[in-house]
Scaffold this active site. Sequence first.
Site, PDB file in Angstrom:
ATOM      1  N   CYS A   1       0.850  -1.123  -0.083  1.00  0.00           N
ATOM      2  CA  CYS A   1       0.093   0.072  -0.003  1.00  0.00           C
ATOM      3  C   CYS A   1       0.941   1.254   0.018  1.00  0.00           C
ATOM      4  O   CYS A   1       2.030   1.267   0.192  1.00  0.00           O
ATOM      5  CB  CYS A   1      -1.027  -0.080   1.181  1.00  0.00           C
TER       6      CYS A   1
ATOM      7  N   ARG B   1       1.692   1.763  -6.029  1.00  0.00           N
ATOM      8  CA  ARG B   1       1.746   0.408  -4.851  1.00  0.00           C
ATOM      9  C   ARG B   1       0.580  -0.166  -4.546  1.00  0.00           C
ATOM     10  O   ARG B   1       0.483  -1.222  -3.649  1.00  0.00           O
ATOM     11  CB  ARG B   1       2.421   1.154  -3.663  1.00  0.00           C
TER      12      ARG B   1
ATOM     13  N   TRP C   1      -3.694  -1.871  -1.446  1.00  0.00           N
ATOM     14  CA  TRP C   1      -3.668  -2.978  -2.206  1.00  0.00           C
ATOM     15  C   TRP C   1      -4.283  -4.129  -1.241  1.00  0.00           C
ATOM     16  O   TRP C   1      -3.562  -4.470  -0.385  1.00  0.00           O
ATOM     17  CB  TRP C   1      -2.302  -3.157  -2.870  1.00  0.00           C
TER      18      TRP C   1
ATOM     19  N   ASN D   1       1.130   0.347   6.157  1.00  0.00           N
ATOM     20  CA  ASN D   1       1.435  -0.508   5.036  1.00  0.00           C
ATOM     21  C   ASN D   1       2.210  -1.561   5.543  1.00  0.00           C
ATOM     22  O   ASN D   1       3.262  -1.493   6.526  1.00  0.00           O
ATOM     23  CB  ASN D   1       2.352   0.521   4.111  1.00  0.00           C
ATOM     24  N   GLY D   2       1.904  -2.819   5.213  1.00  0.00           N
ATOM     25  CA  GLY D   2       2.396  -4.050   5.877  1.00  0.00           C
ATOM     26  C   GLY D   2       1.599  -5.065   6.260  1.00  0.00           C
ATOM     27  O   GLY D   2       0.544  -5.139   5.459  1.00  0.00           O
TER      28      GLY D   2
ATOM     29  N   GLU E   1      10.959 -13.417 -19.822  1.00  0.00           N
ATOM     30  CA  GLU E   1      10.756 -12.109 -19.590  1.00  0.00           C
ATOM     31  C   GLU E   1       9.582 -11.568 -20.693  1.00  0.00           C
ATOM     32  O   GLU E   1       8.935 -10.780 -20.109  1.00  0.00           O
ATOM     33  CB  GLU E   1      12.136 -11.189 -19.378  1.00  0.00           C
TER      34      GLU E   1
ATOM     35  N   LYS F   1       6.165 -10.081 -19.514  1.00  0.00           N
ATOM     36  CA  LYS F   1       5.700  -8.776 -19.755  1.00  0.00           C
ATOM     37  C   LYS F   1       4.324  -9.039 -20.235  1.00  0.00           C
ATOM     38  O   LYS F   1       3.320  -8.058 -20.339  1.00  0.00           O
ATOM     39  CB  LYS F   1       6.817  -7.966 -20.804  1.00  0.00           C
TER      40      LYS F   1
ATOM     41  N   GLU G   1       1.687  -9.821 -17.857  1.00  0.00           N
ATOM     42  CA  GLU G   1       1.311  -8.804 -16.933  1.00  0.00           C
ATOM     43  C   GLU G   1       0.594  -7.648 -17.479  1.00  0.00           C
ATOM     44  O   GLU G   1      -0.532  -7.047 -16.727  1.00  0.00           O
ATOM     45  CB  GLU G   1       2.719  -8.158 -16.407  1.00  0.00           C
TER      46      GLU G   1
ATOM     47  N   HIS H   1       9.191 -31.533 -26.327  1.00  0.00           N
ATOM     48  CA  HIS H   1       8.847 -32.447 -25.187  1.00  0.00           C
ATOM     49  C   HIS H   1       7.390 -31.856 -24.303  1.00  0.00           C
ATOM     50  O   HIS H   1       7.205 -31.875 -23.166  1.00  0.00           O
ATOM     51  CB  HIS H   1      10.072 -32.308 -24.145  1.00  0.00           C
TER      52      HIS H   1
ATOM     53  N   LYS I   1       3.814  -2.861  -7.582  1.00  0.00           N
ATOM     54  CA  LYS I   1       5.066  -2.452  -8.209  1.00  0.00           C
ATOM     55  C   LYS I   1       6.121  -3.260  -6.984  1.00  0.00           C
ATOM     56  O   LYS I   1       7.212  -3.735  -7.164  1.00  0.00           O
ATOM     57  CB  LYS I   1       5.392  -1.230  -7.830  1.00  0.00           C
TER      58      LYS I   1
HETATM   59  C1  G6P Z   1       6.540  -7.421  -8.452  1.00  0.00           C
HETATM   60  C2  G6P Z   1       6.858  -6.160  -9.582  1.00  0.00           C
HETATM   61  C3  G6P Z   1       7.747  -6.805 -10.660  1.00  0.00           C
HETATM   62  C4  G6P Z   1       8.886  -7.325  -9.943  1.00  0.00           C
HETATM   63  C5  G6P Z   1       8.638  -8.162  -8.708  1.00  0.00           C
HETATM   64  C6  G6P Z   1      10.006  -8.606  -8.024  1.00  0.00           C
HETATM   65  O1  G6P Z   1       5.851  -8.280  -8.933  1.00  0.00           O
HETATM   66  O2  G6P Z   1       5.858  -6.069 -10.311  1.00  0.00           O
HETATM   67  O3  G6P Z   1       7.904  -5.752 -11.470  1.00  0.00           O
HETATM   68  O4  G6P Z   1       9.917  -7.958 -10.795  1.00  0.00           O
HETATM   69  O5  G6P Z   1       7.756  -7.766  -7.900  1.00  0.00           O
HETATM   70  O6  G6P Z   1      10.211  -7.206  -7.343  1.00  0.00           O
HETATM   71  P1  G6P Z   1      11.673  -6.864  -6.824  1.00  0.00           P
HETATM   72  O7  G6P Z   1      11.299  -5.221  -6.400  1.00  0.00           O
HETATM   73  O8  G6P Z   1      12.157  -7.537  -5.722  1.00  0.00           O
HETATM   74  O9  G6P Z   1      12.433  -6.776  -8.237  1.00  0.00           O
END
Ligand code: G6P
Length: 607
Positions: free
Chosen positions: A2, A27, A74, A99-100, A481, A485, A488, A504, A602
């Site tokens: 959050c 966040r 969140w 937050n936490g 990756e 993307k 996501e 396979h 994030k």
């Molecule tokens: C979240 C973010 C990703 C990130 C992952 C790990 O899922 O949306 O973009 O790769 O966390 O986060 P970090 O801050 O540890 O790279």
Amino acid sequence: MCGIVGAVAARPVQNILIEGLRRLEYRGYDSAGIALYSDGQIKRCRRNGKVQSLADALAENPLVGTTGIAHTRWATHGVPHERNAHPHMSADILAVVHNGIIENFEVLKEGLQEKGYTFTSDTDTEVIAHLLAEHLKTEPCLQRAVAHIITQLEGAYALGVIHKDAPDQLVTARKGSPLVIGVGIGENFIASDQLALLPVTDRFMFLEEGDVAVLTPSDIQVYDANNNRVTRKVSQFAHGVSAAEKGEFKHYMLKEIYEQPAMIKACMEGRISGDRLLEQCFGANAADIFDQVKQVQIIACGTSFHAGIIAKYWIEAFVGIPCMIEVASEYRYRPVVIPPGTLFLTISQSGETADTLAALREVQSRVLASLVICNVPGSSLVRESDLCLMTNAGPEIGVASTKAFTTQLVALMLTTIALGRRNDLTAEVEAKIIRALKALPEQVEQALAMDKDIEEMAQSFAEKHHALFLGRGTLYPIAKEGALKLKEISYIHAESYPAGELKHGPLALVDKDMPVVAVAPQNDMLDKLKANLQEVKARGGQLFVFAGSDRVQSEDATHVLTMPDCDEIMQPVLYTIPLQLLSYHVAVLKGTDVDQPRNLAKSVTVE
Ligand code: G6P
């Protein structure tokens, strides 16, 4: 997960708090709320949905006050709903943003219910409000009351508290969750990160684990976990204020994709001299530690995990010592073998990911040393690791990580060199790698010039439900990756495979409705990949191949996009760019929320 923001000033703070929330929306964005001290009372407004719903409500009925807190949520405990939105209050006397996660909230809640407190939300946070109200019955000082009740909390918290009997005080505390204090002139602030406060200050104070602070407009008093008065350093925000603005770009993600040449340069700045790495960039005691490293264990999550897989390939190839990699959420919960001489390497753009942090804490005392590759100065992983190498990518706002990832790769290559020097890496190879690194910004610029072609290519994906990404060698993690993307931000189901695994299993999925993206290496693995691609073609699959010049020919159902020339060592960075652009354009075509994809955040500061 959050975002919290707070202010204590001589001027009205409602709009400062709302602007702060907008900047923290990455966040968490399922509900938002604000509470202000106003005429002897705490007044609160909360709304389900994005910060804009709250701003609309306040435009109709403004809250007037010079001390306040606000929150964008969140959901972790309790569905997204106005009753679960922060701030939470107790008996109308105080308000709390958090937050936490409070792990023992159920036990605390039962105790408070027995004492007659009524709960109006499903959150863990509400226990904090009532615990405080209860303790304030016998403790007149708000700071001391906060310091007392946090000893009962298990888990992680960053808190902001205001009370109707302390009109010019904002009390804050943190442990396990991020929080910065913004130092103003005649006004002070708190927030989950610096970006939220850039419109009002560029001077920041970082609290240590367990700190409690009392802010008034003219003063900041900090107390450590043992309740001793302490001073914490104030530092200037290192990046320009515009670093957090979208500027001419339609989305933060696109801006961040385009910033990569500059940020890759920034990541190398001051760390390279001629064709040599300046290994002092890892800190004064790094050389001694690196001398003793016999193997590396890499732990990360999400996109950072993909950077880690490439680092494993590099470390085993250039350093010649064993390297393992695992996602933090698995590693932290299993018995692990840590051989002597292990460098524990975490990778995290935020520096706050709960699983990565927990893995570090779990093994810290058993490893030779810990090193973090991170983008956020002062974050928990940076503070708690023995060594750190900052990626210097500047603030990344888009939830889908782009420039943080490519700069992680640069930082990981610098780490590979530092370790390699003590093992298999000759000065010639070091010089070759440095040349490849230095050439990157311009090559990434050239890859960005493929944008128009990729935008066109995106049309072939927008109506599809699935896509397959293939790669080999260090481009296999890039295929992973690329698939992540696309998932996501466009919500298209995408799978990635090392191309050699095609037959396979995944080949069974290939038909005309399954676009297949291949990142083709400019090395001797190319022929192997070409053979894999024939297998796809034979099953009627649509192929999109990113390849070096003249290495693969376009023909029916095979669309080749020619990549700029690049030394194969740094190919993973270059080949990431078109895949970022592809997912971006597909998302734009689909009309999804590019910067704030559904259900994602994030910074994942809870398990
Ligand atoms: C979240 C973010 C990703 C990130 C992952 C790990 O899922 O949306 O973009 O790769 O966390 O986060 P970090 O801050 O540890 O790279």
